[in-house]
Design an enzyme around this catalytic site. Sequence first.
Site, short mmCIF file in Angstrom:
data_model
loop_
_atom_site.label_atom_id
_atom_site.label_comp_id
_atom_site.label_asym_id
_atom_site.label_seq_id
_atom_site.Cartn_x
_atom_site.Cartn_y
_atom_site.Cartn_z
N TYR A 102 -30.67 33.96 -58.85
CA TYR A 102 -31.42 33.86 -57.59
C TYR A 102 -32.01 35.20 -57.13
CZ TYR A 102 -30.02 29.04 -56.51
OH TYR A 102 -29.86 27.68 -56.51
N LYS A 162 -20.62 29.06 -67.28
CA LYS A 162 -21.32 28.37 -68.37
C LYS A 162 -21.40 29.36 -69.53
CE LYS A 162 -23.68 24.88 -70.04
NZ LYS A 162 -23.16 23.53 -70.27
N ASP A 212 -20.71 22.00 -65.86
CA ASP A 212 -21.05 20.57 -65.97
C ASP A 212 -19.79 19.71 -65.93
OD1 ASP A 212 -20.69 22.02 -68.30
OD2 ASP A 212 -21.92 20.74 -69.56
N ASP A 264 -24.37 27.32 -55.31
CA ASP A 264 -25.30 26.62 -54.43
C ASP A 264 -25.19 25.11 -54.64
OD1 ASP A 264 -27.33 26.21 -52.63
OD2 ASP A 264 -28.95 26.79 -53.98
#
Length: 342
Positions: free
Chosen positions: A125, A177, A212, A236
């Site tokens: 971000y 991840k 995930d 987020d």
Amino acid sequence: MTTRIPATLIPGDGIGPEIVDATLAALEALGAPFEWDRQIAGLEGVTVANDPLPKATLDSIRRTRLALKGPLETPSGGGYRSSNVRLREEFKLYANLRPARTVVPGGRFDDIDLVVVRENLEGLYIGHEHYVQIDDDPHAVAMATGINTRAGCRRILEFAFEHAVATGRKKVTVVHKANIMKALTGIFKETAEQMYEERYHGRFQFETVIVDACAMKLVLNPWQFDMLVTTNLFGDILSDLVAGLVGGLGMAPGANIGADAAIFEAVHGSAPDIAGQGKANPVALMLAAAQMLEHVKLNDLARRLRQGIGATLNIDNVRTGDLGGRASTGEFTQALLRRLKA
Ligand code: NAI
């Protein structure tokens, strides 16, 4: 006499002033010792001072280091940057703390008590993005760079781990991840594992999970989690997911905590569709005020505020329209004040 605590108050746009007034009434009924410095921002800032984040507002927060804010609209056009992002950068608000607790039972999931800690300043971000033109297509390729630093990872992980210890959380789940983004999120996982082994081993349970899988597990069995800590983008998304587990954004508070200040807010926006109609649910901002009370170590007042909100919603059955009730913002607030003064 209780020491007064200076704090900046930003009513904000849309439903902001309505829910801020309701929250102030509740804080006053509790005798919370805040000494408010009222400032403007967002659309109101643009209208009055030609700046969505006027200097006087920044100066006030610099002085008080503590703020309660209503939702801010970023005017479209005019090239204004989001005031919320500017506030995060200006005051290095690196930690976003989003608790999700069941307040109204009987929803899809009962007895939820989770907290998501999101890194607020780094990752994907940071806004390093650009297009590459190929032939006559100016947007033929889109690129974004993410940056996570060791120092940034340490800072947010230390915040999360200390918060877990201080609030008696049993388990901390580090979400990443690292199987795909081996460097960008690998550094977060690796730093977390090192810090846990070196300084926190045995003080709470520790696990790592891929984002995930985490999303699926949250929906299948959210009770297996206690605190999640993760990087900006994943945080987020997951913090909105957990808000959905407990009845949506109308019930979701958030704290942005950093080196130079702490800013408390409702997670939802300015709800222009219902602004000025007395329909807004003030609970999310009131729960943010409870977080603010805890931040200044007024835990007893925070507990009373949460209990009062629970009793008003569930014993008195006074609820605003978004929760299936018929009460106006004012009627809900009056019912809460009766509880707080009882
Ligand atoms: P929104 O959260 O304002 O509204 C989405 C839907 O939820 C609307 O139907 C609204 O009526 C309803 N809603 C939201 N809060 C409610 C409450 N307390 N009680 C009852 N119903 C409620 O999201 P939207 O429409 O996408 O954004 C509107 C503006 O708010 C935009 O300018 C956006 O940039 C800004 N915004 C500001 C935030 C902040 O300051 N932290 C966060 C999110 C959006």
